[in-house]
Design a protein around this motif. Structure first.
Motif, PDB file in Angstrom:
ATOM      1  N   LEU A   1       0.822  -1.203   0.000  1.00 35.15           N
ATOM      2  CA  LEU A   1       0.000   0.000   0.000  1.00 35.15           C
ATOM      3  C   LEU A   1       0.865   1.267   0.000  1.00 35.15           C
ATOM      4  O   LEU A   1       0.608   2.199  -0.764  1.00 35.15           O
ATOM      5  CB  LEU A   1      -0.951   0.011   1.200  1.00 35.15           C
ATOM      6  N   GLU A   2       1.888   1.305   0.856  1.00 30.85           N
ATOM      7  CA  GLU A   2       2.789   2.466   0.881  1.00 30.85           C
ATOM      8  C   GLU A   2       3.462   2.650  -0.480  1.00 30.85           C
ATOM      9  O   GLU A   2       3.573   3.771  -0.983  1.00 30.85           O
ATOM     10  CB  GLU A   2       3.873   2.284   1.951  1.00 30.85           C
ATOM     11  N   PHE A   3       3.909   1.555  -1.055  1.00 30.52           N
ATOM     12  CA  PHE A   3       4.589   1.597  -2.348  1.00 30.52           C
ATOM     13  C   PHE A   3       3.656   2.150  -3.421  1.00 30.52           C
ATOM     14  O   PHE A   3       4.002   3.059  -4.169  1.00 30.52           O
ATOM     15  CB  PHE A   3       5.078   0.192  -2.706  1.00 30.52           C
ATOM     16  N   LYS A   4       2.428   1.619  -3.458  1.00 33.09           N
ATOM     17  CA  LYS A   4       1.445   2.048  -4.443  1.00 33.09           C
ATOM     18  C   LYS A   4       1.093   3.521  -4.265  1.00 33.09           C
ATOM     19  O   LYS A   4       1.041   4.278  -5.233  1.00 33.09           O
ATOM     20  CB  LYS A   4       0.185   1.192  -4.351  1.00 33.09           C
ATOM     21  N   GLN A   5       0.851   3.944  -3.033  1.00 32.39           N
ATOM     22  CA  GLN A   5       0.477   5.341  -2.782  1.00 32.39           C
ATOM     23  C   GLN A   5       1.569   6.306  -3.218  1.00 32.39           C
ATOM     24  O   GLN A   5       1.288   7.348  -3.803  1.00 32.39           O
ATOM     25  CB  GLN A   5       0.137   5.536  -1.302  1.00 32.39           C
ATOM     26  N   GLN A   6       2.822   5.981  -2.934  1.00 27.22           N
ATOM     27  CA  GLN A   6       3.910   6.883  -3.314  1.00 27.22           C
ATOM     28  C   GLN A   6       4.087   6.901  -4.827  1.00 27.22           C
ATOM     29  O   GLN A   6       4.313   7.949  -5.416  1.00 27.22           O
ATOM     30  CB  GLN A   6       5.229   6.508  -2.627  1.00 27.22           C
ATOM     31  N   LEU A   7       3.988   5.752  -5.478  1.00 25.32           N
ATOM     32  CA  LEU A   7       4.067   5.728  -6.941  1.00 25.32           C
ATOM     33  C   LEU A   7       2.970   6.586  -7.554  1.00 25.32           C
ATOM     34  O   LEU A   7       3.211   7.339  -8.504  1.00 25.32           O
ATOM     35  CB  LEU A   7       3.974   4.293  -7.478  1.00 25.32           C
ATOM     36  N   ASP A   8       1.760   6.485  -7.009  1.00 25.57           N
ATOM     37  CA  ASP A   8       0.642   7.291  -7.506  1.00 25.57           C
ATOM     38  C   ASP A   8       0.899   8.780  -7.288  1.00 25.57           C
ATOM     39  O   ASP A   8       0.636   9.605  -8.168  1.00 25.57           O
ATOM     40  CB  ASP A   8      -0.674   6.889  -6.837  1.00 25.57           C
ATOM     41  N   LYS A   9       1.418   9.128  -6.116  1.00 17.86           N
ATOM     42  CA  LYS A   9       1.679  10.539  -5.799  1.00 17.86           C
ATOM     43  C   LYS A   9       2.741  11.122  -6.726  1.00 17.86           C
ATOM     44  O   LYS A   9       2.637  12.259  -7.166  1.00 17.86           O
ATOM     45  CB  LYS A   9       2.109  10.669  -4.341  1.00 17.86           C
ATOM     46  N   MET A  10       3.756  10.336  -7.045  1.00 21.42           N
ATOM     47  CA  MET A  10       4.850  10.813  -7.888  1.00 21.42           C
ATOM     48  C   MET A  10       4.509  10.745  -9.363  1.00 21.42           C
ATOM     49  O   MET A  10       5.172  11.390 -10.172  1.00 21.42           O
ATOM     50  CB  MET A  10       6.128  10.032  -7.568  1.00 21.42           C
ATOM     51  N   ASP A  11       3.506   9.953  -9.729  1.00 24.03           N
ATOM     52  CA  ASP A  11       3.050   9.847 -11.113  1.00 24.03           C
ATOM     53  C   ASP A  11       4.221   9.616 -12.072  1.00 24.03           C
ATOM     54  O   ASP A  11       4.435  10.351 -13.024  1.00 24.03           O
ATOM     55  CB  ASP A  11       2.274  11.113 -11.506  1.00 24.03           C
TER      56      ASP A  11
END
Length: 172
Positions: free
Chosen positions: A155-165
């Protein structure tokens, strides 16, 4: 594999931009960008850097990284920078790569920005700084480890990837 390689390069750029910005914010009056040893890249490598700039950093497609875009990038990695400090830092980046063949200019609304050429030259100037691998790894790990547990959850990995686009999903 090419997509993953580009994503890793983008993450390293985020690190180098954040590190530079933090150094600037620590002491703006003494800040100066170092120039690395001369690196010669192939036309294909330079084109790839330009493509990376357009895909991941120039959000409005005007071929300039505006102050707002720079602040957005820094915000994604937890660095907050004022408009005034952003303008001063952008001027320092432009100054560090000034050369006859580099277009400096500004954004379409007259704001000083980083052109694709300035960004690519700034990145090339950073290539000589290879002593930062551990610092880069720790920075990137910290970006993804939101709860500072020492572990990165999916979840942390996915959220940061999404935030950084950065154009890569957690499945990839």
């Amino acid at each position: 594999e090419e997509k993953t390689s580009m994503a890793v390069r983008v993450l390293v750029v985020y690190f180098k931009l954040a590190r530079m910005t933090k150094r600037f914010l620590a002491n703006p009056s003494l800040f100066e960008l170092d120039r690395a040893d001369v690196y010669v890249l192939s036309l294909e490598e330079i084109a790839g850097l330009g493509r990376m700039f357009r895909l991941y950093f120039d959000h409005d497609g005007d071929n300039f990284l505006s102050g707002g875009e720079f602040q957005s990038i820094m915000s994604a990695v937890g660095v907050i920078i004022t408009d005034e400090d952003t303008a001063e830092l952008v001027r320092a980046m432009v100054k560090s790569v000034e050369a006859d063949n580099i277009e400096v200019g500004g954004t379409t609304d007259g704001e000083l920005g980083l052109s694709t050429d300035v960004f690519v030259q700034w990145y090339i100037n950073q290539l000589g700084d290879n002593d930062d691998k551990k610092e880069c790894a720790e920075f990137l790990f910290g970006l993804f480890d939101d709860d500072n547990s020492g572990d990165i959850t999916v979840l942390e990995f996915k959220q940061q990837l999404d935030k950084m686009d950065i154009g890569i999903s957690h499945e990839e």
